[in-house]
Motif scaffolding. Structure first.
Motif, PDB file in Angstrom:
ATOM      1  N   ALA A 116     -33.175 -29.675  28.058  1.00 55.26           N
ATOM      2  CA  ALA A 116     -32.370 -28.455  28.169  1.00 55.26           C
ATOM      3  C   ALA A 116     -31.588 -28.231  26.884  1.00 55.26           C
ATOM      4  N   THR A 117     -31.727 -27.036  26.324  1.00 54.47           N
ATOM      5  CA  THR A 117     -30.987 -26.717  25.101  1.00 54.47           C
ATOM      6  C   THR A 117     -29.714 -25.928  25.390  1.00 54.47           C
ATOM      7  N   PRO A 157     -35.498 -35.383  17.343  1.00 50.70           N
ATOM      8  CA  PRO A 157     -35.292 -36.781  17.760  1.00 50.70           C
ATOM      9  C   PRO A 157     -35.464 -36.981  19.273  1.00 50.70           C
ATOM     10  N   ALA A 158     -35.077 -36.003  20.074  1.00 54.67           N
ATOM     11  CA  ALA A 158     -35.221 -36.117  21.529  1.00 54.67           C
ATOM     12  C   ALA A 158     -36.700 -36.142  21.928  1.00 54.67           C
ATOM     13  N   LEU A 159     -37.520 -35.335  21.281  1.00 52.79           N
ATOM     14  CA  LEU A 159     -38.946 -35.328  21.591  1.00 52.79           C
ATOM     15  C   LEU A 159     -39.615 -36.624  21.152  1.00 52.79           C
ATOM     16  N   GLU A 200     -30.064 -33.302  27.951  1.00 56.40           N
ATOM     17  CA  GLU A 200     -29.355 -32.143  27.396  1.00 56.40           C
ATOM     18  C   GLU A 200     -29.352 -32.284  25.878  1.00 56.40           C
ATOM     19  N   VAL A 201     -30.006 -31.347  25.208  1.00 54.66           N
ATOM     20  CA  VAL A 201     -30.231 -31.450  23.770  1.00 54.66           C
ATOM     21  C   VAL A 201     -29.973 -30.092  23.119  1.00 54.66           C
ATOM     22  N   PRO A 202     -28.718 -29.743  22.865  1.00 51.42           N
ATOM     23  CA  PRO A 202     -28.440 -28.434  22.280  1.00 51.42           C
ATOM     24  C   PRO A 202     -28.866 -28.295  20.818  1.00 51.42           C
TER      25      PRO A 202
END
Length: 167
Positions: A33-34, A68-70, A61-63
């Protein structure tokens, strides 16, 4: 690795379609989620999305730090990024180099093992905005969508809940 880009207008059914596509892959899906719950209206939207998805998702939660999250979540179930347009808005607000970030995302997508489904808004179909900031955002979103569509294996356009395959 499969990269699917799903685009369309506001309330077109993009997220619902993307959730369905992500669930179609083996493994437990990851919802990236951005959006940030910065006000009551956004808290309500996020809550509705969570209820619709159910509890079988791993949530992140990755705004801002999408790449890096992927990379960190690679090797498991499909990742659903919802949405690139909010991510772009977050990058602009944080005064980060959005073009560099988008190009880094495109390059990263080519090397991931697990599927990625990305949601984005098509913001260029309406009238030309009357102010420079809105025109700048519209232009950046269009450029971002082109870059990601170029590396995607599949691209769908959703209208009135109906997907149309573009690529």
């Amino acid at each position: 690795m499969v990269v699917i880009l799903i685009t369309g207008g506001a309330r077109s059914g993009k997220s619902k379609r993307a959730e369905s596509r992500a669930r179609g892959f083996p493994g437990r899906p990851v919802y990236v989620a951005t959006a940030e719950a910065l006000d009551a209206e956004m808290e309500e939207r996020i809550a509705r999305h969570r209820v619709r998805r159910g509890t079988d998702w791993i949530e992140r939660e990755v705004p801002l730090d999408l790449v890096p999250a992927l990379v960190a979540s690679d090797g498991g179930g499909a990742r659903l990024v919802d949405c690139l347009t909010l991510w772009l808005s977050n990058l602009l607000h944080a005064e980060r180099d959005w073009e560099h970030e988008v190009n880094a995302l495109a390059a990263t997508l080519l090397h991931l093992k697990s599927p990625v489904v990305l949601v984005t808004n098509e913001v260029g179909l309406g009238i030309v905005p009357d102010n420079a900031l809105a025109r700048s955002f519209r232009d950046a979103a269009g450029i971002m969508n082109q870059i990601i569509a170029d590396v995607a294996d599949e691209v769908e356009f959703v209208v009135a809940g109906l997907p149309m395959k573009l690529k």
